[in-house]
Scaffold this active site. Structure first.
Site, PDB file in Angstrom:
ATOM      1  N   ASP A  30     119.584   5.131  59.114  1.00 45.52           N
ATOM      2  CA  ASP A  30     118.570   6.107  58.708  1.00 45.52           C
ATOM      3  C   ASP A  30     118.421   6.143  57.184  1.00 45.52           C
ATOM      4  O   ASP A  30     119.349   5.802  56.453  1.00 45.52           O
ATOM      5  CB  ASP A  30     118.973   7.488  59.240  1.00 45.52           C
ATOM      6  N   GLY A  33     112.865   5.168  55.007  1.00 51.26           N
ATOM      7  CA  GLY A  33     111.582   5.707  54.547  1.00 51.26           C
ATOM      8  C   GLY A  33     111.748   6.520  53.273  1.00 51.26           C
ATOM      9  O   GLY A  33     111.008   6.334  52.298  1.00 51.26           O
ATOM     10  N   TRP A  35     114.192   6.398  51.145  1.00 54.35           N
ATOM     11  CA  TRP A  35     114.624   5.502  50.058  1.00 54.35           C
ATOM     12  C   TRP A  35     113.406   4.875  49.383  1.00 54.35           C
ATOM     13  O   TRP A  35     113.305   4.836  48.162  1.00 54.35           O
ATOM     14  CB  TRP A  35     115.530   4.417  50.638  1.00 54.35           C
ATOM     15  N   ARG A  43     106.662   3.060  52.861  1.00 52.54           N
ATOM     16  CA  ARG A  43     107.835   3.206  53.740  1.00 52.54           C
ATOM     17  C   ARG A  43     108.297   1.861  54.310  1.00 52.54           C
ATOM     18  O   ARG A  43     109.493   1.632  54.495  1.00 52.54           O
ATOM     19  CB  ARG A  43     107.508   4.172  54.887  1.00 52.54           C
ATOM     20  N   HIS A  47     112.010  -0.333  55.219  1.00 49.39           N
ATOM     21  CA  HIS A  47     112.473  -1.055  56.411  1.00 49.39           C
ATOM     22  C   HIS A  47     112.804  -2.507  56.071  1.00 49.39           C
ATOM     23  O   HIS A  47     113.747  -3.076  56.607  1.00 49.39           O
ATOM     24  CB  HIS A  47     111.422  -0.984  57.522  1.00 49.39           C
ATOM     25  N   THR A  76     112.715   4.956  71.380  1.00 52.64           N
ATOM     26  CA  THR A  76     111.570   5.190  72.276  1.00 52.64           C
ATOM     27  C   THR A  76     110.622   6.224  71.653  1.00 52.64           C
ATOM     28  O   THR A  76     109.448   6.270  72.013  1.00 52.64           O
ATOM     29  CB  THR A  76     112.056   5.685  73.650  1.00 52.64           C
ATOM     30  N   ASN A  78     110.068   6.349  68.328  1.00 51.91           N
ATOM     31  CA  ASN A  78     109.463   5.804  67.107  1.00 51.91           C
ATOM     32  C   ASN A  78     108.026   5.301  67.327  1.00 51.91           C
ATOM     33  O   ASN A  78     107.283   5.097  66.368  1.00 51.91           O
ATOM     34  CB  ASN A  78     110.313   4.676  66.513  1.00 51.91           C
TER      35      ASN A  78
HETATM   36  C1  FPP Z   1     115.243   4.964  60.101  1.00 53.16           C
HETATM   37  O1  FPP Z   1     114.724   5.225  58.848  1.00 53.16           O
HETATM   38  C2  FPP Z   1     114.980   3.594  60.426  1.00 53.16           C
HETATM   39  C3  FPP Z   1     114.158   3.183  61.406  1.00 53.16           C
HETATM   40  C4  FPP Z   1     113.450   4.080  62.329  1.00 53.16           C
HETATM   41  C5  FPP Z   1     113.887   1.788  61.637  1.00 53.16           C
HETATM   42  C6  FPP Z   1     114.937   0.841  61.166  1.00 53.16           C
HETATM   43  C7  FPP Z   1     114.290  -0.460  61.200  1.00 53.16           C
HETATM   44  C8  FPP Z   1     114.639  -1.491  60.456  1.00 53.16           C
HETATM   45  C9  FPP Z   1     115.789  -1.519  59.548  1.00 53.16           C
HETATM   46  C10 FPP Z   1     113.772  -2.694  60.524  1.00 53.16           C
HETATM   47  C11 FPP Z   1     113.732  -3.308  61.873  1.00 53.16           C
HETATM   48  C12 FPP Z   1     115.061  -3.842  62.263  1.00 53.16           C
HETATM   49  C13 FPP Z   1     115.204  -4.942  62.976  1.00 53.16           C
HETATM   50  C14 FPP Z   1     116.537  -5.435  63.392  1.00 53.16           C
HETATM   51  C15 FPP Z   1     114.038  -5.698  63.373  1.00 53.16           C
HETATM   52  P1  FPP Z   1     113.561   6.278  58.694  1.00 53.16           P
HETATM   53  O2  FPP Z   1     112.279   5.549  58.613  1.00 53.16           O
HETATM   54  O3  FPP Z   1     113.624   7.285  59.780  1.00 53.16           O
HETATM   55  O4  FPP Z   1     113.929   6.883  57.322  1.00 53.16           O
HETATM   56  P2  FPP Z   1     113.636   8.357  56.827  1.00 53.16           P
HETATM   57  O5  FPP Z   1     114.489   9.260  57.657  1.00 53.16           O
HETATM   58  O6  FPP Z   1     114.071   8.291  55.412  1.00 53.16           O
HETATM   59  O7  FPP Z   1     112.170   8.594  57.002  1.00 53.16           O
END
Ligand code: FPP
Length: 250
Positions: A30, A33, A35, A43, A47, A76, A78
């Site tokens: 987590d 986004g 970061w 965002r 990733h 599910t 997301n």
């Molecule tokens: C959480 O950060 C992260 C995710 C929902 C997605 C993580 C995905 C990746 C690292 C890329 C895809 C990975 C692979 C293996 C293909 P957030 O977006 O919820 O962060 P935030 O809480 O700061 O908004």
């Protein structure tokens, strides 16, 4: 993994790590986004940076002789994010599979997908399936990628399979239900690490986490270092796991 896994760490007389090492580490990656937003970036850049981090963390865990690593890449829920973010993550997954599968295979990594595949575009579904097939006999470390994964949906699907099989109520027990989960051949996680400062499971491995140790850090996923990983493993080593009994597990 550039180095021989575990080469940098001392072993005891039985050839095991001297410190208590989790067999299976599961990670809620987590903070991508936030970061990116903190840096004034889109965002999706978070990733992308998050994907870069997976390799170094996998290396750090392999050096500690962790045998199973699960990463929560897409839940599910997301799908409810804006279309461009969802499409961007799908595109990242596609790139990662094409660019990394061969190297992972050569390093003995078994790749396992946990989650639904019916909602992935056909080419992506096929790529995921091929990556699993190619790496299925590898034994150095297992990397489970939870993608379109939800703990509740996993349990519902397991129950559906059991009902369809015509099992009698008295035949349904924990072992049978476990055998219908995506993780049927994966041990439960010993340690769950969540980056990004939140304190929740977010529908991750709900059944399997019954006795997992939980470790959170405020560090966002793209900034997690090998030292942070080491801190999590050390914290795990200090926990006394009793699995509901009065004395620690022998
Ligand atoms: C959480 O950060 C992260 C995710 C929902 C997605 C993580 C995905 C990746 C690292 C890329 C895809 C990975 C692979 C293996 C293909 P957030 O977006 O919820 O962060 P935030 O809480 O700061 O908004």
């Amino acid at each position: 993994m550039a180095e021989e896994p575990g080469a940098a760490f001392p072993l005891d007389a039985n050839g095991r790590d001297a410190a208590e090492i989790p067999h299976h580490v599961a990670i809620i990656m987590d903070g991508n986004g936030r970061w990116a937003e903190d840096k004034g970036l889109p965002r999706l850049e978070g990733h992308r940076a998050g994907v870069e981090k997976i390799r170094s963390v996998l290396d750090a865990l392999a050096r500690r002789r962790v045998k199973f690593v699960t990463i929560y890449a897409f839940s599910t829920e997301n799908w409810n994010r804006p279309d461009d973010e969802v499409e961007g993550i799908m595109s990242i997954l596609r790139d990662v599979i094409h660019q990394e599968t061969r190297a992972l295979h050569e390093q003995g990594v078994r790749v396992v997908h946990l989650g639904r595949s019916d909602r992935l575009l056909p080419d992506l579904r096929e790529a995921v399936s091929q990556a699993q097939d190619l790496t299925q006999h590898n034994t150095a470390i297992t990397l489970c990628v939870a993608f379109d994964y939800g703990g509740r949906s996993e349990i519902v699907e397991a129950v559906r399979q059991i009902v369809r099989s015509g099992a009698k109520p008295e035949e349904v027990d924990e072992k049978l239900l476990s055998s219908h989960l995506y993780t049927h051949d994966i041990p439960d996680p010993d340690l769950i690490i969540r980056t990004g400062g939140e304190y929740r499971l977010s529908n991750f491995l709900l059944w399997q986490s019954a006795y997992s140790e939980f470790y959170t850090t405020t560090v966002p996923w793209p900034e997690l270092s090998a030292t942070h990983v080491e801190e999590a493993i050390c914290a795990y080593g200090r926990r006394k796991r009793k699995f509901g009994a009065l004395t620690p597990d022998p």
